[in-house]
Structure formats: C-alpha cells, structure tokens
Design a protein around this motif. Structure first.
Motif, PDB file in Angstrom:
ATOM      1  N   THR A  70      -4.933  -1.469  -2.220  1.00 11.09           N
ATOM      2  CA  THR A  70      -4.349  -0.540  -1.250  1.00 11.09           C
ATOM      3  C   THR A  70      -3.671  -1.235  -0.072  1.00 11.09           C
ATOM      4  O   THR A  70      -2.652  -0.746   0.406  1.00 11.09           O
ATOM      5  N   THR A  71      -4.187  -2.339   0.389  1.00 13.29           N
ATOM      6  CA  THR A  71      -3.596  -3.004   1.551  1.00 13.29           C
ATOM      7  C   THR A  71      -2.160  -3.436   1.260  1.00 13.29           C
ATOM      8  O   THR A  71      -1.252  -3.168   2.053  1.00 13.29           O
ATOM      9  N   VAL A  74       0.093  -0.214   0.695  1.00 15.57           N
ATOM     10  CA  VAL A  74       0.428   0.490   1.936  1.00 15.57           C
ATOM     11  C   VAL A  74       1.487  -0.277   2.719  1.00 15.57           C
ATOM     12  O   VAL A  74       2.418   0.317   3.273  1.00 15.57           O
ATOM     13  N   SER A  75       1.377  -1.579   2.755  1.00 14.83           N
ATOM     14  CA  SER A  75       2.383  -2.394   3.432  1.00 14.83           C
ATOM     15  C   SER A  75       3.763  -2.178   2.801  1.00 14.83           C
ATOM     16  O   SER A  75       4.762  -2.018   3.508  1.00 14.83           O
ATOM     17  N   ASN A  78       5.145   1.335   3.581  1.00 10.77           N
ATOM     18  CA  ASN A  78       5.710   1.421   4.928  1.00 10.77           C
ATOM     19  C   ASN A  78       7.170   0.969   4.944  1.00 10.77           C
ATOM     20  O   ASN A  78       8.008   1.560   5.635  1.00 10.77           O
ATOM     21  N   TYR A  90       2.801   7.943   0.179  1.00 14.81           N
ATOM     22  CA  TYR A  90       1.485   7.783   0.791  1.00 14.81           C
ATOM     23  C   TYR A  90       0.417   7.708  -0.294  1.00 14.81           C
ATOM     24  O   TYR A  90       0.662   8.026  -1.459  1.00 14.81           O
ATOM     25  N   LEU A  91      -0.769   7.279   0.115  1.00 20.19           N
ATOM     26  CA  LEU A  91      -1.939   7.265  -0.762  1.00 20.19           C
ATOM     27  C   LEU A  91      -2.862   8.406  -0.355  1.00 20.19           C
ATOM     28  O   LEU A  91      -3.117   8.602   0.829  1.00 20.19           O
ATOM     29  N   ASN A  95      -6.740   7.491  -3.600  1.00 29.50           N
ATOM     30  CA  ASN A  95      -5.814   6.370  -3.799  1.00 29.50           C
ATOM     31  C   ASN A  95      -4.732   6.650  -4.838  1.00 29.50           C
ATOM     32  O   ASN A  95      -4.224   5.730  -5.477  1.00 29.50           O
TER      33      ASN A  95
END
Length: 139
Positions: A70-71, A74-75, A78, A90-91, A95
């Motif tokens: 996820t990290t 998400v990066s 963005n 989005y998650l 997830n």
C-alpha cells in the motif's frame, strides 16, 4: 427507477449499448447502479455507473482487489491524482484500488457526458495501466 437512471437506460437502449445490468436500491436517494465490465490491456475490470436523486453521477471502477504494498501504491496514486483532474484513485479499507469519477449536473439527462467520461477513462487507462500494475505487483 429515478429519473436520471431511467433516462440513462433509454440512452443505452437507443444507442444499442449493451452489457449493463442495473440494480435499484431502496435508499433515501433512490440509487440505481448500472454494472458492467470494461477491458483495459486485455483485462476485464468491473465498473459501475451510480445514479441517484442527488446532483452527482458516479463512475466507479475497481482496478485491483486487495493491494498488498500500500505505501508504494498510495505514493503512485498521488502522482496519478495530480495528473488527472476528472477522476481520482484511492484504496478502500479492504485495500481495493478504485478509480472514481464524479460528474455533477443539474440536468437529469447527462447520459452522453457519462459515456464520454467513461470512454476517456478507458482511453487514458490504456496508457497508464501497465505502469500502475507494475507498482501494484512489485514487492
């Protein structure tokens, strides 16, 4: 069926657009969800058009179920969100990777706009999907 959904169903029928099933919900907004699948890079991906009594129309596409890294994702999301103004990635709490496009309008028949936005998403996702999946599946 709410007026927006009825007009959208008429549009689909008049333009011989098939592949949608719809489900009506008994909620305060008289929500109707038109479900289908889109094909991106050979992958069939679930999507829905959500129409209710509000001023909003939603296109929702579930790109991936159960993202693990996820990290990193998400990066990357963005960066995509900064690039694309008409929809956002989005998650969910589970997830799942979702793409949403919200179309606002006062007119009850925005069917052409909905289909135009959906076609634009499909076109742009053809360009982004491989890179996105590379990030999703990397460890």
């Amino acid at each position: 069926m709410n007026n927006k959904a009825a007009k959208f169903q008429e549009y689909l029928t008049a333009n011989n657009i098939t592949g949608f099933n719809h489900e009506e919900f008994s909620d305060e907004f008289h929500t109707v969800m038109f479900r289908s699948r889109i094909v991106i890079k050979g992958q069939e991906i679930p999507m829905a058009i959500i129409l209710d009594d509000s001023i909003y129309r939603m296109i929702r596409i579930q790109l991936v179920s159960s993202v693990e890294n996820t990290t990193e994702v998400v990066s990357y999301l963005n960066k995509l969100n900064a690039k694309y103004k008409s929809y956002k990635f989005y998650l969910t709490e589970q997830n799942n990777l979702i793409l949403d496009s919200c179309i606002m309008g006062k007119d009850e028949d925005e069917s052409e706009v909905i289909i135009a936005v959906l076609n634009n998403i499909i076109k742009q996702m053809q360009d982004e999907y491989s890179d996105l999946m590379h990030v999703v599946w990397s460890k």
